[in-house]
Design a protein around this motif. Structure first.
Motif, PDB file in Angstrom:
ATOM      1  N   GLY A  68       8.267   0.033   2.734  1.00 32.16           N
ATOM      2  CA  GLY A  68       7.437   0.112   3.930  1.00 32.16           C
ATOM      3  C   GLY A  68       7.015  -1.262   4.429  1.00 32.16           C
ATOM      4  N   GLU A  69       6.892  -1.395   5.750  1.00 33.78           N
ATOM      5  CA  GLU A  69       6.430  -2.642   6.362  1.00 33.78           C
ATOM      6  C   GLU A  69       5.234  -2.334   7.264  1.00 33.78           C
ATOM      7  N   ILE A  70       4.095  -2.918   6.919  1.00 36.69           N
ATOM      8  CA  ILE A  70       2.863  -2.707   7.681  1.00 36.69           C
ATOM      9  C   ILE A  70       2.391  -4.069   8.178  1.00 36.69           C
ATOM     10  N   ILE A  71       2.078  -4.146   9.465  1.00 38.84           N
ATOM     11  CA  ILE A  71       1.599  -5.403  10.053  1.00 38.84           C
ATOM     12  C   ILE A  71       0.085  -5.323  10.243  1.00 38.84           C
ATOM     13  N   VAL A  72      -0.621  -6.348   9.800  1.00 36.60           N
ATOM     14  CA  VAL A  72      -2.053  -6.467  10.074  1.00 36.60           C
ATOM     15  C   VAL A  72      -2.212  -7.691  10.969  1.00 36.60           C
ATOM     16  N   ASP A 126       2.711   6.228   3.911  1.00 40.48           N
ATOM     17  CA  ASP A 126       1.711   6.941   4.723  1.00 40.48           C
ATOM     18  C   ASP A 126       0.311   6.743   4.160  1.00 40.48           C
ATOM     19  N   LYS A 127       0.213   6.818   2.824  1.00 40.14           N
ATOM     20  CA  LYS A 127      -1.083   6.657   2.165  1.00 40.14           C
ATOM     21  C   LYS A 127      -1.635   5.252   2.406  1.00 40.14           C
ATOM     22  N   ASP A 128      -0.791   4.239   2.234  1.00 43.04           N
ATOM     23  CA  ASP A 128      -1.220   2.846   2.416  1.00 43.04           C
ATOM     24  C   ASP A 128      -1.637   2.581   3.862  1.00 43.04           C
ATOM     25  N   PHE A 129      -0.818   3.089   4.797  1.00 44.79           N
ATOM     26  CA  PHE A 129      -1.102   2.858   6.206  1.00 44.79           C
ATOM     27  C   PHE A 129      -2.467   3.458   6.563  1.00 44.79           C
ATOM     28  N   ALA A 130      -2.705   4.689   6.103  1.00 44.95           N
ATOM     29  CA  ALA A 130      -3.996   5.346   6.380  1.00 44.95           C
ATOM     30  C   ALA A 130      -5.134   4.571   5.716  1.00 44.95           C
ATOM     31  N   TRP A 131      -4.907   4.114   4.486  1.00 42.22           N
ATOM     32  CA  TRP A 131      -5.929   3.371   3.734  1.00 42.22           C
ATOM     33  C   TRP A 131      -6.278   2.049   4.438  1.00 42.22           C
ATOM     34  N   VAL A 132      -5.238   1.296   4.780  1.00 39.86           N
ATOM     35  CA  VAL A 132      -5.464  -0.016   5.396  1.00 39.86           C
ATOM     36  C   VAL A 132      -6.162   0.167   6.753  1.00 39.86           C
ATOM     37  N   PHE A 136     -13.199  -4.710  10.832  1.00 38.25           N
ATOM     38  CA  PHE A 136     -12.623  -6.022  11.174  1.00 38.25           C
ATOM     39  C   PHE A 136     -11.932  -5.963  12.536  1.00 38.25           C
ATOM     40  N   ARG A 137     -11.888  -7.115  13.204  1.00 32.25           N
ATOM     41  CA  ARG A 137     -11.180  -7.187  14.487  1.00 32.25           C
ATOM     42  C   ARG A 137      -9.683  -7.373  14.212  1.00 32.25           C
ATOM     43  N   VAL A 138      -9.044  -6.274  13.851  1.00 34.88           N
ATOM     44  CA  VAL A 138      -7.597  -6.301  13.580  1.00 34.88           C
ATOM     45  C   VAL A 138      -6.955  -5.014  14.094  1.00 34.88           C
ATOM     46  N   GLU A 139      -5.662  -5.072  14.265  1.00 39.48           N
ATOM     47  CA  GLU A 139      -4.884  -3.866  14.521  1.00 39.48           C
ATOM     48  C   GLU A 139      -3.874  -3.722  13.389  1.00 39.48           C
ATOM     49  N   VAL A 140      -3.592  -2.464  13.037  1.00 42.50           N
ATOM     50  CA  VAL A 140      -2.680  -2.194  11.932  1.00 42.50           C
ATOM     51  C   VAL A 140      -1.518  -1.360  12.466  1.00 42.50           C
ATOM     52  N   PHE A 141      -0.301  -1.822  12.198  1.00 45.02           N
ATOM     53  CA  PHE A 141       0.894  -1.134  12.692  1.00 45.02           C
ATOM     54  C   PHE A 141       1.813  -0.782  11.530  1.00 45.02           C
ATOM     55  N   GLU A 196      11.329   0.917  11.700  1.00 44.30           N
ATOM     56  CA  GLU A 196      12.135  -0.034  12.475  1.00 44.30           C
ATOM     57  C   GLU A 196      12.863  -1.036  11.586  1.00 44.30           C
ATOM     58  N   HIS A 197      12.352  -1.248  10.367  1.00 42.42           N
ATOM     59  CA  HIS A 197      12.918  -2.294   9.514  1.00 42.42           C
ATOM     60  C   HIS A 197      14.014  -1.769   8.595  1.00 42.42           C
ATOM     61  N   SER A 198      15.055  -2.556   8.478  1.00 40.80           N
ATOM     62  CA  SER A 198      15.999  -2.373   7.369  1.00 40.80           C
ATOM     63  C   SER A 198      15.761  -3.532   6.416  1.00 40.80           C
ATOM     64  N   GLN A 199      15.984  -3.283   5.138  1.00 42.21           N
ATOM     65  CA  GLN A 199      15.804  -4.356   4.160  1.00 42.21           C
ATOM     66  C   GLN A 199      16.955  -4.337   3.157  1.00 42.21           C
ATOM     67  N   LEU A 200      17.588  -5.495   3.006  1.00 46.26           N
ATOM     68  CA  LEU A 200      18.648  -5.652   2.000  1.00 46.26           C
ATOM     69  C   LEU A 200      18.169  -6.664   0.964  1.00 46.26           C
ATOM     70  N   ALA A 201      18.537  -6.454  -0.292  1.00 44.85           N
ATOM     71  CA  ALA A 201      18.206  -7.435  -1.320  1.00 44.85           C
ATOM     72  C   ALA A 201      19.502  -7.935  -1.938  1.00 44.85           C
TER      73      ALA A 201
END
Lengths: 128, 364
Positions: B52-56, B118-124, B131-136, B141-146
């Motif tokens: 998961g990728e969450i932006i703050v 989903d749990k993390d997004f709701a928690w954050v 705080f004056r922030v937005e959380v997305f 949208e992201h793909s991740q390769l290692a």
């Protein structure tokens, strides 16, 4: 993939009859499902096994599975190569990867097993 | 079931697919042992797009993350990465994660476990309210390769305009890989050197195929979740849900190095300080199985005949060629060399507390 001269079980063991004796292993499908096998736990020679009784277990990196005896019989010997090279079961499940040799108790029990064509149909059913 | 954008590539490569955290993911291609050894000795390529990728984002993003996590986010300058946790008021885990600092103090990327998105997004979102922030939530949208292993850099360098020799562990840069815009970080979950490649592009299979074409002649293999688990366990990297959870504290998990009490208040600080003062009752330890057999998650753990816990992670370690695992033991039994027993079906196997990580790569 599924040699015509073998008998098969729903638990994915195969059995090859050689006179009054039989060799037992697991099918190519079973070895694929298990993945890389690490340990084979097999019964001691001389042990009497009933049909469907647990014969031993195979441990892969991901899981452990019981192996069931397809028919009743006495264990005559096990594949001693497997303690050093358990991956023979993955590489050659119908040949060098055999598990145990049994003395058959009642050949009539063979009628309850599947032939290759029936086993292949059974596998098709599992995949849907 | 969700699919990553690389789903068809895996099926083409003959992967065995399983459901994991709501995604159809490859568990193995050629076999767990071969894939594991490829990563230790050459290189392996993983699809980890389920992560998961969450932006703050906002003027108080730094202050917000300082409050939500125990590690010191103020240490991060733009381009740096930190391993940390989202903690509950009890000092236990909502999740463990990486924080990528995109811009100080106003933009951060949180990379979280697939099962917890989903749990993390709701928690954050909830904890960020003051705080004056937005959380997305940008996970879909992201793909991740290692790309992991001693040859990772050599394989990736010809495909990117980023100078990888200048990229230190736990840092990242933006650039192109196979002509596609990416974020590339020197991070991973295997105990090897390597890179994680994030992209918003619709066609990450172009990156996958370019890396495979470059690496295959050098021994690169595609690697599934099966070997990802055995690799991370050899390196004693935590798996949420097995080794850490909302029932285990950060200190019990032996992750005190991510707890910075002096940085100011954060969720769970009081509970962790109290636990540190009073002393731990149990701690996560690494063990080796002495007898023949493999300890697996949830198998019971006995000391002097009494059950004290269960196995949190356990497997056959393909590189070390022995059965290893992690479990919580009462602190008085956590000394290196302490022996205990593990119930494996109808038998009890002897095991021994050993130093961790089980595997540590040699630094050049």
């Amino acid at each position: 993939m599924y040699p015509a001269n073998l008998y098969y079980t729903k638990d994915h063991e195969w059995l090859k009859v050689e006179g009054e004796e039989a060799v037992v292993g697991i099918t190519d499908f079973a070895q694929q499902q298990l993945g890389d096998i690490i340990y084979a736990e097999l019964p001691p020679a001389g042990k009497d096994l009933e049909a469907h009784q647990v014969l031993g277990s195979l441990e892969s990196v991901k899981s452990v599975s019981d192996i069931y005896c397809p028919v009743s019989g006495e264990v005559l010997g096990v594949n001693s190569e497997l303690s050093q090279a358990p991956d023979l079961i993955n590489k050659d499940p119908y040949g060098q990867g055999w598990l145990v040799r049994l003395k058959l108790k009642d050949k009539a029990e063979l009628d309850a097993l599947m032939k290759a064509a029936d086993y292949e149909k059974y596998l098709e059913g599992l995949e849907h | 079931m969700k699919k990553t954008r690389l789903n068809a590539v895996h099926k083409e490569a003959g992967a065995r697919m399983v459901e994991f955290a709501g995604f159809e993911m490859p568990i193995e291609y050629k076999g767990i042992i071969d894939e594991h050894l490829a990563v230790r000795t050459k290189a392996g390529l993983f699809d980890v797009s389920h992560m998961g990728e969450i932006i703050v984002e906002g003027p108080e993003a730094l202050a917000c993350l300082q409050y939500l996590t125990p590690n010191d986010v103020a240490k991060l300058s733009s381009g740096k990465i930190q391993y940390t946790a989202l903690t509950t008021s009890q000092g236990t885990f909502v999740d463990d994660l990486l924080i990528y600092c995109l811009s100080v103090p106003d933009k951060y990327l949180l990379v979280v476990n697939a099962a917890n998105i989903d749990k993390d997004f709701a928690w954050v979102k909830e904890k960020a309210t003051p705080f004056r922030v937005e959380v997305f939530n940008r996970s879909d949208e992201h793909s991740q390769l290692a790309l992991q292993g001693p040859l990772a850099r050599e394989i990736l360098q010809p495909l990117t305009d980023i100078d990888l020799s200048q990229m230190k562990p736990f840092t990242f840069a933006f650039g192109q890989v196979a002509s596609i815009e990416c974020l590339v970080s020197r991070t991973g979950y295997t105990g090897e050197d390597g890179f994680e490649i994030y992209t918003l592009a619709e066609n990450p299979e172009i990156i996958w195929k370019a890396i495979m074409a470059e690496g295959e002649p050098k021994g690169l293999l595609p690697v599934g979740l099966g070997a990802r688990d055995t690799l991370r366990l050899e390196a004693k990297l935590m798996l949420y849900g097995n080794d850490i959870s909302d029932k285990t504290t950060v200190l019990e998990a032996d992750l005190k190095w991510i707890v910075k009490f002096q940085k100011g208040d954060f969720i769970g600080k009081a509970a962790l300080e109290k636990q540190e003062q009073e002393g731990l009752r149990r701690k996560l330890i690494g063990f080796e199985v002495i007898d023949k057999g493999i300890a697996r998650p949830h198998y019971p753990v006995f000391i002097k005949g009494e059950q004290v816990s269960e196995i949190s992670s356990g497997t056959f370690a393909p590189y070390l060629k022995k059965a290893i695992g992690l479990t919580y033991l009462p602190v008085e039994h956590t000394e290196i060399g302490t022996e205990f027993e593990i119930g494996v079906r109808d038998r009890k196997l002897k095991a021994r507390v050993v130093p961790t990580p089980f595997y540590k790569r040699e630094k050049k």
